[in-house]
Scaffold this active site. Structure first.
Site, PDB file in Angstrom:
ATOM      1  N   SER A  36       8.463   4.064  -0.067  1.00 52.08           N
ATOM      2  CA  SER A  36       7.366   3.369  -0.734  1.00 52.08           C
ATOM      3  C   SER A  36       7.420   3.571  -2.247  1.00 52.08           C
ATOM      4  CB  SER A  36       6.033   3.892  -0.193  1.00 52.08           C
ATOM      5  OG  SER A  36       4.962   3.210  -0.790  1.00 52.08           O
TER       6      SER A  36
ATOM      7  N   SER B 177       0.874  -1.170   0.000  1.00 54.69           N
ATOM      8  CA  SER B 177       0.000   0.000   0.000  1.00 54.69           C
ATOM      9  C   SER B 177       0.911   1.219   0.000  1.00 54.69           C
ATOM     10  CB  SER B 177      -0.891  -0.016   1.237  1.00 54.69           C
ATOM     11  OG  SER B 177      -1.879   0.979   1.121  1.00 54.69           O
ATOM     12  N   GLU B 178       0.721   2.125  -0.976  1.00 55.20           N
ATOM     13  CA  GLU B 178       1.746   3.148  -1.215  1.00 55.20           C
ATOM     14  C   GLU B 178       1.876   4.175  -0.098  1.00 55.20           C
ATOM     15  OE1 GLU B 178      -0.874   2.608  -3.193  1.00 55.20           O
ATOM     16  OE2 GLU B 178      -1.774   4.458  -3.942  1.00 55.20           O
ATOM     17  N   ASN B 179       0.944   4.181   0.860  1.00 59.76           N
ATOM     18  CA  ASN B 179       1.118   5.084   1.998  1.00 59.76           C
ATOM     19  C   ASN B 179       2.123   4.551   3.011  1.00 59.76           C
ATOM     20  OD1 ASN B 179      -0.976   3.118   2.433  1.00 59.76           O
ATOM     21  ND2 ASN B 179      -1.443   4.151   4.342  1.00 59.76           N
ATOM     22  N   GLY B 180       2.698   3.338   2.736  1.00 62.36           N
ATOM     23  CA  GLY B 180       3.820   2.921   3.576  1.00 62.36           C
ATOM     24  C   GLY B 180       3.671   1.597   4.282  1.00 62.36           C
TER      25      GLY B 180
END
Lengths: 233, 218
Positions: B88, B46-49
């Protein structure tokens, strides 16, 4: 150890003026500097340029500053979930610069790392690349993106010590570490402020050198934007 | 019968390969996580980390500090990890993530994709989509074949502002599985009971039909 502690948000925000450029950590409402935002509302500073991945919701986060028309320009990757934002944007009161999320993160990192500009493939061939230098590397086109120049960065951490070392929790880390590196003055608010020696140096996410002021935050709401659960069986 | 959104996700899940790291976009792509084939290990990014994203939390255990890129509360599996947004997107641009699945408003026969902006309407932003499509080796677009007005979303040329150029290689819709190569949509599979003619009629871009086209197996 150099002591970075200030009493509260009021003291932490000394020097904040109209027309300044700020970075504010957080992804959605996760990991946002709640205390600093409240104090910016109290100070009533206006004509602000805010660099933040999102713009909060109507009654929380950066939405509070939008309600008071304190923001002149937003630099973000995604700004849904906010009616007042939409109204100000469509009426032209608010300037909005939308940039790809990875480019935003890297521009923040570059700012703190002394990298004035870098090439990224993101946005090539789209309106994001209009007016920007492009160049081919390894057979693929890239876009030149620049670092920012913020006067203040406001970040929120889970734990911090008096020397400004920070540890984040969960996905509340997001943009906070890069923004902490980028601020001329970086203000860190923390859920738990401890003495030096209490945090394991192996576990520090942001070294204290990047933080100029740190304070014990209070009254964290930590609102959840999309509560999604698996029902109990 | 045209596929439901769940079935589109189910068909895309068949594309997953063992030991892949996968980024799923919002909407139909999110549903792909429900249909991981047996015997395959994948990790969701998930690109938020967050790597090793798990299912939604059991009611009462949700944590405001653990969300996905759609801002929904999630869980993290054993072996998962947490990181900042720059790291990320280093995973994404550096091609450490093997597959990106995302939705689209339009896809063109040259692989262009548009999914972030409709001129004259409220623009919410591209989020991480431009970084994802500019970098991923494998991009699968999950979408309905036509829009609400019945107009084709598989076009000769995108009419909306682009998210990325020449990047989409595969499209799974409610009607078909298509591969994009040499400037055309190549029909690989039909939804059960859907004819080649129906797919042809719903596709504005160049459609290449080579021999018998099998039905999807779900």
């Amino acid at each position: 150890m150099i002591n970075k502690v200030v009493k509260n948000a009021q003291e932490a925000l000394q020097g904040v003026e109209n027309g300044m450029t700020f970075m504010l950590g957080g992804f959605g409402l996760c990991g946002i500097p709640e205390n600093c935002i409240t104090e910016l509302v109290n100070l009533g500073v206006t004509d602000l340029t805010c660099i933040s991945n999102n713009a909060g919701v109507d009654d929380f986060g950066l939405g509070l500053l939008l309600q008071k028309r304190q923001i002149k320009k937003m630099i973000s990757s995604y700004v849904g979930e906010n009616d007042e934002f939409e109204r100000q944007m469509l009426s032209g009161e608010l300037e909005v610069d939308l940039i790809p999320q990875g480019t935003l993160a890297e521009r923040c990192r570059a700012t703190g790392a002394g990298i004035p500009a870098f090439y990224t493939p993101a946005g090539y061939g789209t309106e994001v690349a209009e007016g920007k230098e492009t160049r081919e590397f390894n057979g693929k086109m890239h876009v030149l993106e620049h670092a920012f120049n913020p006067q203040f960065a406001f970040v929120k951490a889970w734990k911090g010590d008096t020397a400004g070392n920070l540890i984040f929790k969960g996905t509340a880390r997001n943009f906070n570490p890069m923004m902490a590196m980028a601020g001329k003055i970086t203000v860190a608010e923390v859920e738990e402020l401890v003495e030096v020696g209490e945090l394991d140096p192996n576990q520090i996410h942001t070294p204290g050198i990047f933080v100029q002021r740190i304070f014990q935050g209070k009254g964290y709401e930590k609102r959840i934007e999309q509560r999604t659960v698996t029902p109990k069986i | 019968m045209a596929l439901t959104k769940q079935q589109i996700a189910q068909r895309i899940a068949q594309e997953l390969q063992d030991k892949w790291y996968v980024n799923l976009g919002i909407g139909i792509p999110t549903l792909v996580a429900n249909y991981i084939p047996e015997g395959i290990e994948v990790e969701f990014q998930s690109e938020n980390g967050l790597l090793g994203m798990g299912p939604f939390p059991i009611e009462g255990t949700e944590d405001a500090d653990l969300i996905n890129a759609g801002k929904q509360t999630v869980t993290i599996l054993d072996g998962g990890s947490l990181f900042d947004s720059a790291t990320s997107f280093a995973m994404i641009r550096g091609q450490h993530v093997q597959l990106t699945v995302l939705g689209a408003m339009e896809v063109a026969e040259n692989g262009d994709i548009a999914n972030w902006k409709i001129p004259g309407r409220m623009v919410k932003g591209m989020g991480g989509a431009m970084d994802l499509v500019a970098s991923a080796e494998n991009i699968i677009v999950a979408m309905m074949h036509t829009n609400k007005k019945g107009e084709s979303k598989l076009l000769k040329q995108c009419s909306l502002p682009l998210t990325g150029v020449g990047c989409v290689k595969k499209v799974v819709t409610n009607l078909a599985v298509l591969e994009i190569k040499d400037g055309a949509f190549h029909l690989l599979e039909r939804a059960p009971g859907v004819s080649v003619e129906e797919i042809q009629n719903a596709t504005e871009g160049t459609l290449i039909v080579n021999g018998e086209i099998p039905e999807m197996k779900l």
